[in-house]
Design an enzyme around this catalytic site. Sequence first.
Site, PDB file in Angstrom:
ATOM      1  N   HIS A 359      38.472  46.068  54.770  1.00 50.53           N
ATOM      2  CA  HIS A 359      39.008  45.664  53.314  1.00 50.53           C
ATOM      3  C   HIS A 359      37.968  45.028  52.566  1.00 50.53           C
ATOM      4  CE1 HIS A 359      43.218  46.667  54.139  1.00 50.53           C
ATOM      5  NE2 HIS A 359      42.846  46.275  55.441  1.00 50.53           N
ATOM      6  N   LYS A 548      46.789  36.975  41.357  1.00 46.63           N
ATOM      7  CA  LYS A 548      46.083  37.461  42.664  1.00 46.63           C
ATOM      8  C   LYS A 548      45.460  36.086  43.240  1.00 46.63           C
ATOM      9  CE  LYS A 548      44.004  40.550  40.335  1.00 46.63           C
ATOM     10  NZ  LYS A 548      44.125  41.680  41.052  1.00 46.63           N
ATOM     11  N   ARG A 549      44.958  35.975  44.278  1.00 45.88           N
ATOM     12  CA  ARG A 549      44.271  35.302  44.829  1.00 45.88           C
ATOM     13  C   ARG A 549      43.169  34.815  44.192  1.00 45.88           C
ATOM     14  NH1 ARG A 549      40.150  35.796  48.672  1.00 45.88           N
ATOM     15  NH2 ARG A 549      40.547  37.979  48.750  1.00 45.88           N
ATOM     16  N   LYS A 554      37.250  38.168  41.425  1.00 47.45           N
ATOM     17  CA  LYS A 554      38.360  38.651  40.729  1.00 47.45           C
ATOM     18  C   LYS A 554      38.330  38.243  39.457  1.00 47.45           C
ATOM     19  CE  LYS A 554      41.189  38.834  45.100  1.00 47.45           C
ATOM     20  NZ  LYS A 554      41.591  40.262  45.108  1.00 47.45           N
ATOM     21  N   THR A 656      46.402  46.440  45.446  1.00 54.21           N
ATOM     22  CA  THR A 656      47.690  46.834  45.404  1.00 54.21           C
ATOM     23  C   THR A 656      48.429  46.243  44.322  1.00 54.21           C
ATOM     24  OG1 THR A 656      48.402  45.151  47.085  1.00 54.21           O
ATOM     25  CG2 THR A 656      47.895  47.214  47.938  1.00 54.21           C
ATOM     26  N   LYS A 660      51.529  47.936  42.014  1.00 57.55           N
ATOM     27  CA  LYS A 660      52.933  47.606  41.523  1.00 57.55           C
ATOM     28  C   LYS A 660      53.219  47.378  39.973  1.00 57.55           C
ATOM     29  CE  LYS A 660      52.423  44.961  45.926  1.00 57.55           C
ATOM     30  NZ  LYS A 660      51.755  43.628  46.734  1.00 57.55           N
TER      31      LYS A 660
END
Length: 815
Positions: A359, A548-549, A554, A656, A660
């Site tokens: 991952h 998100k985390r 990110k 993901t 969504k």
Amino acid sequence: MDRAPSEIGYSVGESVSTRKIVDRLRLTLGVEPEDARSSDWYAATAYVIRDSLMPHWLAGARQQKVEGRKHVYYLSMEFLTGRLLGNAVLALDAVEPLKKAFAELGLDFESIQAEEPDPALGNGGLGRLAACFLDSMASLDVPAIGYGLRYEYGAFHQRLEDGWQREYPDIWLHTDNPWELHRAEATREVKFGGTIKRRDKGWSWCDTEDLLALAFDTPVPGWRNPMVNTLRLWSGAAREPISLEAFNRGDHPGAARARVQAENLTQVLYPEDSTPQGQELRLRQEYFFVSASLQDILIRFGATNSDWSLLPEHAAVHLNDTHPALAAPELLRLLMDERHLDWDAAWKVVRQTLSYTNHTLMPEALETWPMDLLNRVLPRPAQIIEQLNEQLLSELAAGSAGPDVCERMSLIDTTSGRARMGHLSVYASHRVNGVSAVHSQLVRQQLFSDFAARSPERFCNVTNGITQRRWLAETNPYLTDLIDARIGVHWRNDLEMLQGLREATDEASLISEVAAAKRANKVALAHYIAKKTGNKVDPNSLFDVQIKRFHEYKRQLLNLMQVVARYQRIVANSQTDIVPRTVIFAGKAASSYWMAKLIIKLINDVAGVINEDARVRDLLKVIFLPDYGVTLAQRIIPAADLSEQISTAGTEASGTGNMKLALNGALTIGTEDGANIEIRDAVGAENIFIFGNSVAEVAALRTDGYEPRAYYDADPELKSVLDSIAAGNFSPDEPDRFQKIVESLLVHGDHYQLLADFRSYLDAQDRVDALWRDPNNWYRRAIVNIASMGSFSSDRAIRDYARHIWDVPVREVGS
């Protein structure tokens, strides 16, 4: 074809009724209706729904045992399931009977659902993916058990105190969990410490500290079919919960020491490992989970089979990331030491049984463990790892591999003396997959290139997916009702049917209906924001969402930089036609991740300045919603207009959340990273906002010598943004508070290349504004996104795993 509940044996009308709920309230909870609180009504309802699932749960297990069907055993440290009541009610098609019962009782359906806590069994995308996969396996008639840990406190509750993240225990098990069953007969023993001794035909691991793994089972129902799979979670317990000898001599804390140490194993998800004690606890946690699960799998197989060479025909054991990597040496140990297979026979079984999903491409996320720690805590598995490494190096030498290749592929880093869990997972698995096309390519070409060069047939791609039942049917009833009216309900088990909307993308009535559904969701979220934060936001504004985390790769910081640039433009009145925006952030930072927590503080300080500035009025709002989890995601995602997927190219394996959000009608602004690329290919380049450097361009910048200050000097708007942060414009009480953030970009190399992508990002945001000014065109493109998400269903992902990795039959669409 969809089957009605009556066709599959569900008796929903009889099972879900006022009488059943009241009986459960009285007989199980011991509460009279007139004294019941909302939490009591929730628990009684959950028990009734579980009762409806139980016959199918038990019957399915019996039938699978008789038929000898091959099972998938999915090993994951996280299962972020979200609330279970709504999902189970949808699976049973019991929404209307339950609403009728609640109406008769004078109860509100939504407020009773809200009493259920979010199970604190995960931290982010890894856990949400695992939960989607369990849902899809049940819905596709794939017998499966998900194995994990029953964390008492999970990760943590996130609260904001003066804009800083503060962590508090997430006490989700403060009352009995009506969904789980304690399976006392499935208790397993797990060894730690001790010594290893040579015996006639192998080794003995003796003088160990043995802990008990207690099994707790939760049903995982398929959608409108009789399949109910199992999520089995392990909880730690001591063999002797109290030492009476110690207690009687007055050492009361010491008397309970064994119990406390055992329970610590499953107290918290990802215990802080910056200390030696924390590192050891994390290692023990991972081995405890793996050993208990593998023992369980072998006992299940051994109940009907005695030929251990047949295990791969009956069991597919899947490693979800590197956390379960100890499955390889542990399965070897169980087969050799306790089932008396020789090395070659046991290794063949292990190799054919295990498979592994990678991952991440980030070295720091690929776990390594010091061999001295492994030898002390897990001496027998450590010995097997060393033997596996000797075997691998012998194979390489026989193939004339050079010393550099041997060093790169070694399971143990000779420089650091650390075992490489990613290498171990690859070596021990018959199939290895990445989770998006670009990620799988990088896994083969960069991360595990030496392994892939020698065994290319073992590497493949399975792009991640999401379950439309949770992330559309349950999450977004406004859009769901619209889709049902247009194309029927069958898309719930065949998401490709959403393509039926594409032919109507230019139809004015559909555009109007989608816009109305989106606005209804935005109004609901605006009410929630006002209630939780005190901020009033305009549902007519563009809802710009990054959820998100928190991690530097990110690039929540890049998003915030464009917010500051937008703010400065408004204040300078350099734009007369301003698109009103509400920028929404949500996500947790790891408790020890200082930089991520500082970025959260910066977001909240910027929000404080912007939201109080009368010059901005309703043109720009910045909102941080704390304690992000599945339930909060289900509030935010249906209301999002713009989905921020802006990681540095080559760092996000898949994502993901991007799927969504697109499924719920948000347009994506993103880099060529992870599944963004496949989303672009599905929706068309004109229906997504792609910006920034590609994977190759990011790598070239690093190779050629990236100079972030050159971008700063060349771009006055970028310079103004960073200077305002560095000058303390958003932290007047402590002007130097965010100096470290600016230094990380200008002085310490800007590792994730925010400055290199800044101008391209702002240009893309300008394109977003331009499209928003044309509402019909915006919502037409939103419809294209919704209609194009068929391939991003977790049902499709599970079919890919079933065919290409696990070798199990799967129910086809329409069957």
